[in-house]
Design an enzyme around this catalytic site. Structure first.
Site, PDB file in Angstrom:
ATOM      1  CB  CYS A   1      -0.910   0.013   1.234  1.00 10.37           C
ATOM      2  SG  CYS A   1      -1.865  -1.507   1.439  1.00 10.37           S
TER       3      CYS A   1
ATOM      4  CG  LEU B   1      -1.550  -4.063  -4.443  1.00 11.31           C
ATOM      5  CD1 LEU B   1      -2.377  -3.946  -5.725  1.00 11.31           C
ATOM      6  CD2 LEU B   1      -0.071  -4.081  -4.767  1.00 11.31           C
TER       7      LEU B   1
ATOM      8  CG  LEU C   1      -2.560 -11.449   3.232  1.00  8.40           C
ATOM      9  CD1 LEU C   1      -1.660 -11.365   4.442  1.00  8.40           C
ATOM     10  CD2 LEU C   1      -2.980 -12.896   2.976  1.00  8.40           C
TER      11      LEU C   1
ATOM     12  CG  ASN D   1       3.735   0.216   2.286  1.00  9.99           C
ATOM     13  OD1 ASN D   1       3.354  -0.730   1.610  1.00  9.99           O
ATOM     14  ND2 ASN D   1       4.832   0.896   2.003  1.00  9.99           N
TER      15      ASN D   1
ATOM     16  CD  GLU E   1       1.402  -8.270   2.391  1.00  8.91           C
ATOM     17  OE1 GLU E   1       0.883  -8.966   3.294  1.00  8.91           O
ATOM     18  OE2 GLU E   1       0.741  -7.656   1.531  1.00  8.91           O
TER      19      GLU E   1
ATOM     20  CB  ILE F   1      13.041  -8.553 -18.729  1.00 13.58           C
ATOM     21  CG1 ILE F   1      12.722  -7.594 -19.869  1.00 13.58           C
ATOM     22  CG2 ILE F   1      14.272  -8.107 -17.972  1.00 13.58           C
ATOM     23  CD1 ILE F   1      11.281  -7.646 -20.301  1.00 13.58           C
TER      24      ILE F   1
END
Length: 632
Positions: A2, A50, A53, A75, A77, A295
């Site tokens: 977040c 965002l 969970l 913000n 986890e 990439i």
């Protein structure tokens, strides 16, 4: 993942001001937004979500504790939140949802902030308001994985996940910090607590800031140097094989914890040791193929995509590769100033953004292998330290002559010779040989700072501020290679690597998780004997031993390439005119700030091909673009 923002001011923020701060962080949290304020106390909190969970409203923020005393915007986890939740449930606590946000909020309410900080394992930046004591707490995780900025202004204190949120406020002064600018040119990033603005600071990793009655006091709840000293004083007593088994057990556990999400999850895979190890352990604990992403560049010598694809085939992951040209990558350069908010010159930010952008098409969370080099001895400078010392002793007074002779042929000579000999296995070998030559004759500390600086110790591109003292290498009495590794954890990893990954992934609303940098693994690794990490000319030996049980050595064993782009070629080609235009515009706007005569010499040497100054020119170019984006 977040974005958070807010303030405690003598005259409270208006709803419009708070919303502007929140809107500036939209990409960090595109799924929802939330606000909480109490004008009599001057406190206001904003949160962009965002959802990872508990996607229900029970996970919304800012969140009020069950007892009504605490309000939190968070913000990050927390990977051991289930363990903390079980601890509170044993005491009779009943939860409303199943988010990690609610667990740490209630843990703070029941156990206190200090105990919660030491109990949490994860990445976080937290703003916690105590309604009873009328005190604001700003908290950042131990390694600095998640960003948090603050400014102590005459009106009060403002804070946010990114600088762009602070600069939306009319009360925020945007005077440039010239000391920060000097450090930027030296290291290609601005080390904490400095920012490009005099008024703003970074909350340090492991720091706890309290604001009461508009007075700020900060303390360190976890210090890397102190923790390193404690761990190294009690070294791991087992054999190499026992250490390897323990490393796999721990990293498997932490990787599994990092895979908890209510949304699709994948992993970056470069085909190198770090990312391959994380992916291998993730796949070993997952019944379905893990989604992996790499990439590639069409320019020869800059792409590891085929290595990643070989590892993916062996591990049977669900792999996606995308290729782009240098020209396509160059189109992204103008986005960098907005993405990073202050001058930032790690050119690998571009491929990091590209792989994040690709991954976001498929997943919302991606595992990353960052941290393996700093913890397990992977950088070439660690491997070269002992060799350089031995070479200096053997050369004695001939070291300056050897240095001069190595620098006589231009970098392009070495590029052609060595690339022909080893089939393009090395990127920019001529630049590296010239850098090696400059290090001859230096003592260990000079060698290290020469290796990590853009400019030599006596070169200062900024005319109006003195060169800063080198960031201290601590602690004394420890093997110098280990001290270099700790220095990189405290500075380079935090202010460059983690900043790069956070901004590049958040720019596309992707949460990047770094299992190797779980603080429990970091602390354990600091007790390992140095001989388990580096053996002769091989680094990351212990980490390699774990990967060997999952992936054949033949798929991994190759020279380290990094994650670069062809900046040296760009400034002789597609960026030549762009750079000159940006330089002229900046000199017109800031005529006395930089040593433009020295820059012209660097530019002429680079264009002649006798020297390759691509990284220096990239540092200038990123500053020019940042200034144009934020001041003109």
């Amino acid at each position: 993942m977040c974005g958070i923002a807010g303030a405690i001011l003598k005259s409270p923020l208006s709803p419009e001001q708070l919303r502007r701060m929140s809107d500036a962080l939209r990409v960090r949290g595109p799924d929802a937004e939330g606000f909480w304020s109490h004008d009599p106390d001057g406190i206001a909190l904003a949160h962009r979500r965002l959802s990872i969970l508990d996607l229900s409203p029970a996970g919304a923020q800012p969140m009020l504790s069950a007892n009504g005393r605490w309000v939190m915007a968070f913000n990050g986890e927390i990977y051991n939140f289930q363990e903390l939740r079980a601890d509170l449930e044993k005491s009779g606590h009943v939860f409303r949802g199943h988010s990690d946000t609610e667990v740490i909020l209630e843990h703070c309410a029941v156990r206190g902030i200090e105990k919660t900080l030491h109990a949490m394992a994860g990445m976080f930046a937290i703003a916690l308001w105590d309604r009873q004591e009328k005190e604001l707490h700003l908290l950042r995780d131990r390694l600095g994985i998640k960003p948090l900025y603050w400014a102590n202004l005459p009106q009060g204190v403002v804070f946010a996940s990114e600088l762009k949120s602070l600069t939306t406020l009319e009360c925020f002064p945007r005077d440039m910090d010239h000391t920060a600018l000097v450090t930027y040119f030296q290291y290609a990033y601005i080390p904490a607590p400095l920012t490009i603005y005099k008024a703003a600071s970074k909350v340090l990793p492991g720091q706890w800031c309290r604001i009461k009655n508009f007075q700020v006091s900060c303390e360190t709840y976890w210090d890397a140097t102190d923790t390193f000293a404690k761990q190294s004083a009690n070294p791991f007593a087992g054999s190499f094989d026992e250490a390897s088994q323990e490393l796999e057990r721990r990293l498997s556990q932490y990787t599994l914890e990092h895979m908890v999400a209510d949304v699709p999850l994948g992993a970056f895979l470069s085909g190198g040791i770090d990312s391959s190890t994380v992916v291998a352990l993730a796949q070993a604990q997952n019944a379905r193929p893990v989604k992996t992403f790499s990439i590639g560049f069409e320019e020869e010598g800059y792409s590891e995509a085929h290595f990643a694809e070989a590892v993916a085939r062996h591990l049977k992951t669900d792999h996606v590769t995308e290729f782009c040209t240098g020209a396509q990558a160059a189109e992204l350069v103008d986005r960098m100033p907005d993405m990073y908010d202050e001058p930032f010159a790690d050119s690998s930010a571009i491929p990091t953004f590209l792989v994040s952008q690709m991954a976001r098409k498929h997943v919302t969370v991606s595992l990353s292998g960052d941290g393996g080099d700093e913890l397990f001895g992977g950088y070439n400078r660690y491997l070269m330290a002992g060799k350089m010392e031995s070479l200096r002793r053997r050369l004695g007074p001939l070291a300056p002559l050897a240095r001069s002779l190595l620098q006589l042929p231009p970098p392009r000579f070495y590029d052609s010779l060595l690339r022909l000999a080893v089939r393009n296995r090395y990127v920019e070998p001529g630049v590296k040989i010239h850098k090696l030559a400059r290090m001859l004759g230096r003592d260990s500390e000079d060698y290290f700072f020469s290796a990590i600086r853009n400019f030599q110790a006596d070169a200062n591109p900024v005319r109006c501020a003195p060169l800063p003292l080198p960031l201290p290498i601590t602690p004394e009495g420890t093997a110098f290679t280990r001290r270099m590794m700790l220095h990189d954890v405290r500075h380079y990893m935090n202010d460059d690597i983690l900043t790069k990954v956070d901004r590049a992934s958040m720019a596309v609303s992707l949460e990047a998780r770094v299992p190797i940098l779980d603080h429990r693994l970091v602390e354990w690794s600091w007790a390992l004997p140095m001989g388990y990490l580096i053996q002769g000319s091989k680094g990351k030996c212990l980490l390699r031993s774990v990967l060997d049980r999952h992936v054949p050595r033949t798929l991994i064993d190759r020279p380290k390439m990094g994650f670069g782009i062809p900046v040296h070629d760009w400034f002789r080609g597609i960026f030549r005119e762009k750079f000159q235009d940006a330089r002229e515009a900046t000199q017109k706007a800031l005529p006395g700030l930089l040593d433009y005569r020295a820059l012209d010499q660097i530019w002429a040497e680079h264009q002649s091909g006798r020297f390759s100054h691509g990284h220096k020119l990239w540092t200038y170019h990123m500053f020019f673009l940042w200034h144009a984006a934020h001041f003109r």
